[in-house]
Structure formats: C-alpha cells, structure tokens
Design an enzyme around this catalytic site. Structure first.
Site, short mmCIF file in Angstrom:
data_model
loop_
_atom_site.label_atom_id
_atom_site.label_comp_id
_atom_site.label_asym_id
_atom_site.label_seq_id
_atom_site.Cartn_x
_atom_site.Cartn_y
_atom_site.Cartn_z
N ARG A 40 0.84 -1.20 0.00
CA ARG A 40 0.00 0.00 0.00
C ARG A 40 0.88 1.25 0.00
O ARG A 40 1.13 1.82 -1.04
CB ARG A 40 -0.94 -0.02 1.21
CG ARG A 40 -2.02 1.07 1.17
CD ARG A 40 -3.09 0.79 2.21
NE ARG A 40 -4.13 1.81 2.18
CZ ARG A 40 -4.26 2.79 3.08
NH1 ARG A 40 -3.40 2.88 4.08
NH2 ARG A 40 -5.23 3.67 2.98
N SER A 109 -12.33 -3.14 -3.81
CA SER A 109 -12.90 -2.75 -2.52
C SER A 109 -14.36 -2.37 -2.70
O SER A 109 -14.71 -1.58 -3.59
CB SER A 109 -12.14 -1.54 -1.95
OG SER A 109 -10.84 -1.90 -1.56
N LYS A 138 -7.30 3.53 7.92
CA LYS A 138 -7.77 4.04 6.64
C LYS A 138 -8.86 5.08 6.89
O LYS A 138 -10.04 4.85 6.63
CB LYS A 138 -8.31 2.89 5.77
CG LYS A 138 -7.27 1.84 5.44
CD LYS A 138 -7.84 0.71 4.62
CE LYS A 138 -8.14 1.14 3.20
NZ LYS A 138 -8.57 -0.02 2.36
#
Length: 222
Positions: A40, A109, A138
C-alpha cells in the site's frame, strides 16, 4: 495460491510500524504464516513503491506468498506482482486485466451489495469488504468511523460467488465474526504492523481464523 485460500492478508503501512521497515514487518508476517501481502504505502512516491515492491517480490516469491499492489496497475506490472487491488475510483477490472494479463489476481474494494455485484460481474477475482469494525488505519474510507458490521458483510457474501476478504479494525480477538459471516479470510494493517511481535500477531490471527473456519465446517456437516 488463489484468493479463496487466503486466510490472512497483510496490508502494508510503514507509518504504523514503530520505526521498523516494511520489509521487516513482511518478513515477520511470512514467518507467522501470512497468505498474501498488499503493498500500500500510499503516502510515498511511485519510485519508492517500485523499489520497495521489488524487494517484497523477492521475499514473497521465496515464501510462496502472493503479492498484490494497492491501486497502481503500473506498479504491479513493473514489479511482477501477482495482482492489483482496486478502489471504487480506480481503473476498471477489465483495464487491469488487459495490462496485467489473464493470470493476474484482481481485487476490488466494496462496501455495498450493489458494488459487490458490479465488481463480480466485471470480472473481479475477490472482494475486499470494509471497514468491518471501523479503523484508524484508513481514515479516508466512508465506513472508517462506525464500520459496516458483520451483518452487512454477510449480505455481501451472499450476493456473490467470489471470495470475500474482510478488512477494518480486525484483530485476533474479533476475527471470528467476519469468518462466521462467510468471509474467506481477513486483511489487517495495524493488528500486525503495530504489534510488538508481528510474527506472533500473525500466528494469533491465523489461529483465530482457522479455528473459526474449522468449527463452521463441522457445523455445516452436522
């Protein structure tokens, strides 16, 4: 390995690692039995992610662990990753497939049943669903504050036939909930990255997931 075999999935974020490198965290997670790693590191440059990704590719390849890249199809291609994970505002699954090839693993997602169905119809190999319990890792996610909850997760699982990976606020203590709701596995950031002993944290998470899955199989057979 295919997504339905992923029980535990690490999403990297060095800012939560107490000064340890992402490579150190990934090595420990591999030692603890992680099935997949997602690169990420959104707050770093593309070049940094490519260089880091090349090092992670070596680690994961040697261990037989799948490496997925968050959002960036170009970086996934550059480092020879196993696939890419796309958000709702990212390029389509078909675009990723054209660039990465038919063997690439592509995740999407989602947080609603409609998003899940569209992703599945579009050719996604798996879904990342969350945030389940809410998360600080997040904060940009729409569900970061309160979480979707396992009831919504169960509805999404029922709506599709592809594997579902739950994410968001998941720990060894609450990992049973998403598995009982039908998720194939769980993805975490801080539960491993911020742990004093990431390898032990990975083992604890895997044990919680595997134990719950085994109990569910026994119950289904009765």
């Amino acid at each position: 390995m295919t997504p339905d075999q992923w029980h535990t999935y690490l999403v990297t974020q060095q800012s939560l690692s107490a000064g340890r490198s992402t490579e150190t965290i990934v090595e420990a997670a591999i030692e603890g039995g992680i099935d997949a790693v997602q690169l990420r590191e959104k707050d770093t440059s593309a070049q940094h992610r490519i260089e880091l990704g090349e090092r992670l590719r070596e680690l994961t390849s040697d261990a037989g662990v799948d490496l997925i890249v968050n959002d960036r199809i170009d970086i996934a291609y550059a480092i020879g990753a196993d696939g890419v994970h796309l958000g709702q505002s990212d390029p389509s699954v078909s675009t990723a497939r054209e660039i990465l090839g038919p063997e690439a693993t592509i995740g999407v997602s989602v947080s609603t049943v409609s998003e899940a169905r569209l992703a599945a119809i579009g050719g996604a190999d798996y879904l990342g669903v969350g945030a389940i319990y809410g998360t600080d890792s997040k904060p940009d996610a729409e569900t970061a504050d309160d979480g979707l909850g396992v009831d919504q997760l169960a509805k999404i699982v029922e709506a599709v036939t592809i594997p579902v990976i739950a994410i968001g606020g998941i720990t060894p203590e609450n990992a049973a909930g998403p598995i009982q709701a039908g998720a194939s596995g769980v993805a975490v950031i801080s539960a491993i990255t911020a742990a004093d002993d990431p390898a032990a944290a990975t083992r604890a998470l895997r044990e919680a997931v595997d134990t719950t899955a085994e109990k569910a199989e026994v119950a289904a057979d009765d």
